[in-house]
Motif scaffolding. Structure first.
Motif, PDB file in Angstrom:
ATOM      1  N   ALA A  57      -2.707  11.457 -11.711  1.00  0.00           N
ATOM      2  CA  ALA A  57      -2.819  11.479 -10.245  1.00  0.00           C
ATOM      3  C   ALA A  57      -3.070  10.087  -9.685  1.00  0.00           C
ATOM      4  N   ALA A  58      -3.898   9.305 -10.381  1.00  0.00           N
ATOM      5  CA  ALA A  58      -4.185   7.944  -9.921  1.00  0.00           C
ATOM      6  C   ALA A  58      -2.925   7.087  -9.941  1.00  0.00           C
ATOM      7  N   ALA A  59      -2.088   7.270 -10.963  1.00  0.00           N
ATOM      8  CA  ALA A  59      -0.842   6.498 -11.046  1.00  0.00           C
ATOM      9  C   ALA A  59       0.105   6.859  -9.908  1.00  0.00           C
ATOM     10  N   VAL A  60       0.173   8.144  -9.568  1.00  0.00           N
ATOM     11  CA  VAL A  60       1.028   8.566  -8.452  1.00  0.00           C
ATOM     12  C   VAL A  60       0.501   8.004  -7.133  1.00  0.00           C
ATOM     13  N   GLU A  61      -0.820   8.065  -6.951  1.00  0.00           N
ATOM     14  CA  GLU A  61      -1.403   7.528  -5.727  1.00  0.00           C
ATOM     15  C   GLU A  61      -1.125   6.028  -5.606  1.00  0.00           C
ATOM     16  N   ALA A  62      -1.144   5.317  -6.725  1.00  0.00           N
ATOM     17  CA  ALA A  62      -0.877   3.880  -6.696  1.00  0.00           C
ATOM     18  C   ALA A  62       0.554   3.601  -6.236  1.00  0.00           C
ATOM     19  N   VAL A  63       1.499   4.431  -6.652  1.00  0.00           N
ATOM     20  CA  VAL A  63       2.891   4.263  -6.217  1.00  0.00           C
ATOM     21  C   VAL A  63       3.003   4.481  -4.714  1.00  0.00           C
ATOM     22  N   PHE A  64       2.353   5.537  -4.220  1.00  0.00           N
ATOM     23  CA  PHE A  64       2.385   5.789  -2.779  1.00  0.00           C
ATOM     24  C   PHE A  64       1.708   4.665  -2.006  1.00  0.00           C
ATOM     25  N   ALA A  65       0.584   4.172  -2.543  1.00  0.00           N
ATOM     26  CA  ALA A  65      -0.138   3.093  -1.866  1.00  0.00           C
ATOM     27  C   ALA A  65       0.724   1.838  -1.784  1.00  0.00           C
ATOM     28  N   GLY A  66       1.467   1.557  -2.848  1.00  0.00           N
ATOM     29  CA  GLY A  66       2.349   0.397  -2.835  1.00  0.00           C
ATOM     30  C   GLY A  66       3.415   0.499  -1.763  1.00  0.00           C
ATOM     31  N   HIS A  67       3.988   1.687  -1.592  1.00  0.00           N
ATOM     32  CA  HIS A  67       5.010   1.873  -0.554  1.00  0.00           C
ATOM     33  C   HIS A  67       4.395   1.828   0.834  1.00  0.00           C
ATOM     34  N   GLU A  68       3.164   2.334   0.971  1.00  0.00           N
ATOM     35  CA  GLU A  68       2.505   2.298   2.272  1.00  0.00           C
ATOM     36  C   GLU A  68       2.205   0.862   2.696  1.00  0.00           C
ATOM     37  N   LEU A  69       1.874   0.004   1.710  1.00  0.00           N
ATOM     38  CA  LEU A  69       1.654  -1.406   2.022  1.00  0.00           C
ATOM     39  C   LEU A  69       2.924  -2.059   2.550  1.00  0.00           C
TER      40      LEU A  69
END
Length: 601
Positions: A57-69
């Motif tokens: 879950a943390a890895a998926v959240e990191a991908v979303f966070a990168g796109h949000e940035l």
């Protein structure tokens, strides 16, 4: 928490599924731990599955966070996507391939235990199918059917000697039921879930150790929980029970964790509840059926960078060394899990194959306990003990000198609940104070405390969030006073200690102090980023000043191996010059992850 049901399996559905799976496993963790009898009755399957999904879950959240940035203002990223609106990739978010790839990679590097390693391969098997459609923003019911089938087959191939009545059986049944379903993702997920539940209920009839204990397979129970979260992802509702799959039996591990750990259970009146025969001992996953085999003494897990040919040779060598062999991964990165008597040989085999790292060796305690029992009668337990999780070798020595039983947590390798239970047993006390020293270990510590209580140990869990809070609690620990009074005093001392740490940022991220870049030095106070800088000493000094602005009498500094040696000298001098009547204590923490830990009392 209610969520918008997902019509297709896209990146947002992956994110939702991971979050719901983590919540569901958090609720079911203790129940799954309690029925863990195979292949080793160490009571940590639920916790291992939780930690594995937490990493995914943390890895998926990191991908979303990168796109949000990259997306700019709020509302332009994937958080604005709805089930009936644009997909995340259309809204500037990650693609399905990116999301499932991150999920699989996160599970692989964070896999814990036998069942966690197999779950990682199940997720990887799904990702292999779904990433093939990299040009598509989502997949439908047909794609999900293919993904479930590949997941079951790849997991079975990863296990050296597959055994029926385990999570592998449940995964195959889920894939079979999913293939027979018609319709969209919701229908396929619901069918897979129903098929998995039915298979789980039948596991005691396939594996004698489960039947003797009166329980279903713990790993299979965890997979059913994850599939239930998949149904909720597509329907918005938690699926109701379709068949009785739990038997209300609780595993009571033998105090020494030995091979009779499954014996003497008191099962309930569930559909597969049977009294455990006296002296019944479960065989290991690859052990002979004649009962003459002693279970291996160690669990060895490590990540391995190696090519396919080297891993094929490694499988053969490890298979000869022990049992419960599971090797998952691919594309040059693997997670290796095996139970052996010679832990050194298992690690050496990894060195010959490639580059092993994050090596974790857990001693089941069988050999030592049996030898000790043969040599002498059990010693009388002491009145009270403290068990603490510590992040470095230096702190482990400090805690041990103070009389605590220390459990070493290396960077990126938090202990499982089974390790904490073993530490409680080693402490050999009627009363135990448990100090997790990390906010992320609250579920793990709670599971260990609950398990220890079932063995007759009185356990108090003090929710320490940092090792410096644990040091403060240990300083006021008095075994001679009443247990409740001691716990209150230790809790008060820990709560009165503000904590901070200085670390290096691993990647770009939004923080409470602004945007940080990879390589920036971060100062965290009470868990939140308060300072971003480039110099370790300057950041540490700013952190200390902010903490002492609210007052304080004692500063505790714990220096990590990678921190400049002059940091503590500078901070000690600053305290002497700027803060009257404030004492400073310095400890060497070793390889503790953080460059510096700071405590202010």
């Amino acid at each position: 928490m209610a969520h918008v049901p997902q019509r297709f399996f896209d990146a947002l559905a992956v994110r939702t599924w991971c979050g719901l799976s983590l919540s569901a496993l958090g609720r079911a963790r203790e129940e799954i731990d309690a029925i863990n009898v195979y292949p080793v009755a160490d009571g940590d399957t639920g916790t291992n599955l939780y930690l594995t999904v937490e990493s995914a879950a943390a890895a998926v959240e990191a991908v979303f966070a990168g796109h949000e940035l990259d997306a700019g203002p709020p509302g332009a990223g994937p958080s604005a996507a709805r089930a009936d609106g644009p997909s995340p990739v259309e809204a500037g978010g990650p693609s399905l391939a990116e999301a499932v790839g991150a999920m699989a990679h996160g599970a692989l590097i964070g896999a814990r235990g036998n069942s966690g390693t197999i779950l990682a391969q199940l997720l990887r098997g799904m990702a292999q199918v779904l990433t093939e459609r990299s040009d598509s923003a989502h997949t439908d019911g047909a794609g999900l059917r293919l993904a479930l089938r590949n997941a079951a087959e790849s997991a079975r191939q990863a296990v050296a000697h597959p055994v029926e009545g385990t999570v592998l059986t449940v995964a195959s049944a889920a894939a079979d039921a999913g293939e027979a379903a018609e319709g969209d993702c919701a229908e396929v997920a619901r069918a897979a879930y129903e098929g998995a539940r039915a298979a789980l209920a039948a596991t005691p009839g396939q594996l004698s150790v489960l039947e003797r204990a009166g329980v279903v397979d713990a790993g299979g129970h965890g997979l059913v929980t994850v599939l239930g979260a998949l149904v909720e992802t597509f329907t918005g509702r938690t699926p109701g029970p379709s068949a009785p799959v739990t038997v209300h039996a609780r595993v009571e591990p033998h105090p020494d964790g030995g091979p009779d750990a499954g014996a003497g259970l008191t099962p309930g009146d569930g559909p597969h509840a049977h009294p455990a025969p006296a002296g019944a001992a479960p065989a290991g996953e690859c052990g002979p059926a004649n009962g003459d085999h002693d279970d291996p003494a160690f669990e060895v897990i490590y990540l391995l960078e190696a090519d396919d040919a080297a891993v094929a040779r490694l499988r053969q060598r490890l298979d000869a060394l022990g049992d419960s062999l599971v090797v998952v991964g691919g594309d040059g990165l693997w997670n290796v899990h095996v139970h052996v008597d010679d832990a050194g040989a298992a690690v050496e085999a990894g060195v010959e194959a490639g580059r092993p790292y994050r090596i974790r060796i857990t001693h089941f305690g069988h050999a030592d306990a049996r030898a000790a029992a043969a040599e002498r009668a059990p010693r009388e337990p002491r009145r009270r003990a403290v068990v603490a999780v510590v992040p470095g070798e230096g702190l482990a020595g400090l805690y041990a000198e103070a009389g605590a039983t220390a459990v070493l947590a290396r960077p990126g390798e938090p202990p499982a609940s089974g390790e904490l239970v073993q530490a409680v047993r080693r402490a050999h006390a009627r009363e135990v104070v448990l100090l997790p020293n990390d906010a992320e270990l609250r579920h793990t510590a709670a599971a260990a405390a609950e398990q220890a209580r079932t063995e007759g140990v009185r356990v108090a869990l003090i929710p320490t969030r940092s090792a410096v809070q644990g040091i403060a609690a240990l300083a006021v620990h008095e075994p001679g006073r009443r247990f409740d009074e001691d716990v209150v005093a230790m809790t008060s001392a820990a709560g009165a200690t503000r904590y901070a740490e200085v670390v290096v940022a691993e990647h770009q991220s939004w923080t409470t102090a602004g945007i940080c870049q990879a390589g920036d030095v971060l100062g965290l106070i009470d868990g939140d980023v308060a300072v971003i800088g480039a110099d370790v000493t300057e950041v540490a000094a700013t952190v200390l000043d902010r903490m002492l602005s609210a007052g304080g009498e004692l500063v505790t500094l714990v220096l990590g191996d990678e921190a400049p040696g002059t940091v503590t000298e500078h901070l000690e001098a600053r305290v002497r010059e700027a803060y009257l009547a404030v004492d400073t204590v310095v400890h060497r923490g070793g390889r503790q992850g953080a460059l510096l830990l700071v405590g202010v009392e």
